[in-house]
Design a protein around this motif. Structure first.
Motif, PDB file in Angstrom:
ATOM      1  N   SER A 183      -4.772  -3.598  -1.098  1.00 50.20           N
ATOM      2  CA  SER A 183      -3.877  -2.534  -1.574  1.00 50.20           C
ATOM      3  C   SER A 183      -4.644  -1.345  -2.130  1.00 50.20           C
ATOM      4  O   SER A 183      -4.212  -0.194  -1.982  1.00 50.20           O
ATOM      5  CB  SER A 183      -2.915  -3.087  -2.635  1.00 50.20           C
ATOM      6  N   TYR A 186      -5.443   1.349   0.345  1.00 42.19           N
ATOM      7  CA  TYR A 186      -4.318   2.093   0.906  1.00 42.19           C
ATOM      8  C   TYR A 186      -3.388   2.610  -0.189  1.00 42.19           C
ATOM      9  O   TYR A 186      -2.233   2.930   0.073  1.00 42.19           O
ATOM     10  CB  TYR A 186      -3.541   1.199   1.879  1.00 42.19           C
ATOM     11  N   GLU A 187      -3.921   2.702  -1.404  1.00 39.84           N
ATOM     12  CA  GLU A 187      -3.103   3.150  -2.530  1.00 39.84           C
ATOM     13  C   GLU A 187      -2.543   4.544  -2.293  1.00 39.84           C
ATOM     14  O   GLU A 187      -1.409   4.858  -2.645  1.00 39.84           O
ATOM     15  CB  GLU A 187      -3.938   3.112  -3.802  1.00 39.84           C
ATOM     16  N   ALA A 305       0.370  -0.605   6.002  1.00 40.51           N
ATOM     17  CA  ALA A 305      -0.009   0.073   4.764  1.00 40.51           C
ATOM     18  C   ALA A 305      -0.437   1.516   4.994  1.00 40.51           C
ATOM     19  O   ALA A 305      -0.402   2.332   4.074  1.00 40.51           O
ATOM     20  CB  ALA A 305      -1.140  -0.693   4.075  1.00 40.51           C
ATOM     21  N   ARG A 360       5.208   0.430   5.050  1.00 42.72           N
ATOM     22  CA  ARG A 360       4.189   0.562   4.016  1.00 42.72           C
ATOM     23  C   ARG A 360       4.622  -0.134   2.717  1.00 42.72           C
ATOM     24  O   ARG A 360       3.848  -0.878   2.106  1.00 42.72           O
ATOM     25  CB  ARG A 360       3.917   2.050   3.751  1.00 42.72           C
ATOM     26  N   THR A 361       5.859   0.069   2.317  1.00 44.64           N
ATOM     27  CA  THR A 361       6.370  -0.571   1.099  1.00 44.64           C
ATOM     28  C   THR A 361       6.336  -2.083   1.232  1.00 44.64           C
ATOM     29  O   THR A 361       5.936  -2.801   0.305  1.00 44.64           O
ATOM     30  CB  THR A 361       7.803  -0.097   0.814  1.00 44.64           C
ATOM     31  N   LEU A 364       2.658  -3.373   0.880  1.00 44.24           N
ATOM     32  CA  LEU A 364       2.082  -3.290  -0.456  1.00 44.24           C
ATOM     33  C   LEU A 364       2.825  -4.137  -1.481  1.00 44.24           C
ATOM     34  O   LEU A 364       2.263  -4.480  -2.527  1.00 44.24           O
ATOM     35  CB  LEU A 364       2.033  -1.832  -0.910  1.00 44.24           C
ATOM     36  N   GLU A 365       4.062  -4.498  -1.184  1.00 46.20           N
ATOM     37  CA  GLU A 365       4.809  -5.356  -2.104  1.00 46.20           C
ATOM     38  C   GLU A 365       4.658  -6.837  -1.777  1.00 46.20           C
ATOM     39  O   GLU A 365       4.691  -7.673  -2.690  1.00 46.20           O
ATOM     40  CB  GLU A 365       6.301  -4.977  -2.087  1.00 46.20           C
ATOM     41  N   THR A 368      -0.370  -8.275   0.249  1.00 48.85           N
ATOM     42  CA  THR A 368      -1.693  -7.841  -0.193  1.00 48.85           C
ATOM     43  C   THR A 368      -2.563  -9.067  -0.442  1.00 48.85           C
ATOM     44  O   THR A 368      -2.062 -10.168  -0.697  1.00 48.85           O
ATOM     45  CB  THR A 368      -1.621  -7.008  -1.478  1.00 48.85           C
TER      46      THR A 368
END
Length: 392
Positions: A183, A186-187, A305, A360-361, A364-365, A368
């Motif tokens: 994560s 790709y923050e 991501a 993407r959401t 990352l949720e 990861t």
């Protein structure tokens, strides 16, 4: 708590399994666990070598200790069995660990006999590609998976879990954990124009990026047909091996296609730079990929991501993660016309893009490496490890 990650492949290889192991060791260390990575010493001799590899491929060194061990092979074959000999030699040195994670069924009994709490990860549906050897290994080693000292069995997809349940692995022992993405890498989503400028690509025009292996079973040749269908888009192909890339470049020349570029393999940590430059990320596999029924490809989660529209083949394990029309455009495997149509839809989309943002959401949720490590070493698992160590 001291943990051992006992790997069965050489770390110098550029295969995805090495990237996965490096990321997981890093994520486990971030939980406060004192991790040691043990692997065959085929070219990698010291902790500094392993740290250099981690810095080069995943962009960070989590200061994981590294222990090499000898691996015997017969004319280059029976490597997993050869790892058993090396692991046995390693374990007889009396090094003390609170738990072990391994992907090799053939070493599990060595750990369990020593009362080491063990987590087995399955990434394949066979223990060996030769049928009779696979059956022999299953007969000898699968009964050990009923041991109380075996903490759990992890599979990388629901489909793979079903394979091993049918093989006799207790359902209550199995946990499904797909692979993931770092994560922190790709923050922030880099602007396409900025990414292209840095990589030397024009800011205007559509850029379609494929990042992955170029082996024949990936059906990368589809890129040539897509390039003819969409001559105003440019197709960038990232990946190796080198020999295969050269073959494809020769084919490109013979087809007189000037809107395809083969970049070759880049360090894993640099792949995201090319994904950020894309309008569309292409994910290709063929039905002949040996693991396609049960896999969890790293590129799925990194593509998600990156915040770009994804077009790819919708094999069942890919659909365990992505939903066609919701967070990706998934074509029917083997149906080139459907793939071409889905790419056309993607090229007609603009940014900001709700589909890309949903993907993407989700990545990352839910997908990861840090979250995977937390779920792997959850409270129930830690409690069981402590109980085994207390009773032994």
């Amino acid at each position: 708590m001291r943990g051992l990650y006992l790997h069965n492949g050489p770390l110098f290889s550029q295969q995805a399994n090495v990237i996965q192991v490096l990321h997981m060791c890093d994520a486990l260390t971030s939980l406060g666990l004192d991790m040691t990575l043990a692997a065959p010493d085929d070219g990698m001799k010291s902790s500094s070598d392993a740290q250099d590899l981690a810095l080069r491929e995943i962009g960070r060194d989590s200061s994981v200790d590294y222990i090499p061990f000898k691996r015997l092979t017969v004319a280059g074959y029976l490597s997993n069995l050869g790892c058993r000999w090396g692991a046995k030699t390693l374990l007889t040195k009396g090094i003390d660990f609170d738990f072990c994670i391994t992907r090799n069924l053939l070493v599990v009994d060595l750990l369990l006999r020593r009362n080491i709490p063990t987590i087995l990860e399955f990434h394949h549906e066979q223990t060996h590609s030769v049928g009779w050897l696979d059956q022999c290994y299953r007969w000898k080693f699968l009964p050990w998976l009923r041991s109380e000292n075996l903490v759990k069995v992890v599979t990388i997809s629901e489909a793979l879990a079903q394979v091993w349940i049918e093989a006799g692995v207790p359902v209550g022992k199995i946990q499904v954990l797909h692979d993931g993405v770092a994560s922190e890498d790709y923050e922030t989503v880099e602007e396409r124009a900025f990414a292209r400028n840095r990589l030397g690509f024009p800011e205007d025009g559509h850029l379609v990026v494929y990042a992955g292996s170029l082996y024949p079973d990936r059906e990368v040749e589809s890129v040539f047909k897509l390039a003819r269908a969409y001559p105003n888009a440019h197709f960038l192909v990232i990946g190796g091996p080198k020999e295969r890339r050269l073959e494809l470049e020769c084919e490109q020349i013979s087809l007189n296609l000037d809107n395809v570029t083969f970049k070759g393999r880049v360090p894993h940590q640099n792949v995201r730079e090319y994904l950020f430059a894309a309008d569309v990320i292409l994910m290709l596999w063929g039905a002949s990929v040996p693991t396609i029924r049960i896999c969890s490809p790293l590129k799925v989660f990194e593509s998600m991501a990156a915040g770009r529209v994804i077009v790819g083949h919708g094999f069942p394990t890919i659909r365990e993660v992505l939903t066609d029309g919701q967070d990706a455009l998934l074509a029917t495997p083997g149906d080139y016309q459907d793939l071409e149509r889905k790419l056309g839809l993607a090229l007609g989309m603009s940014y900001p893009n709700p589909m890309a943002e949903r993907a993407r959401t989700l990545a990352l949720e839910k997908y990861t490496w840090d979250r995977r490590a937390r779920m792997l070493m959850d409270a129930q698992t830690m409690k069981k490890i402590e109980a085994i160590n207390t009773s032994s």
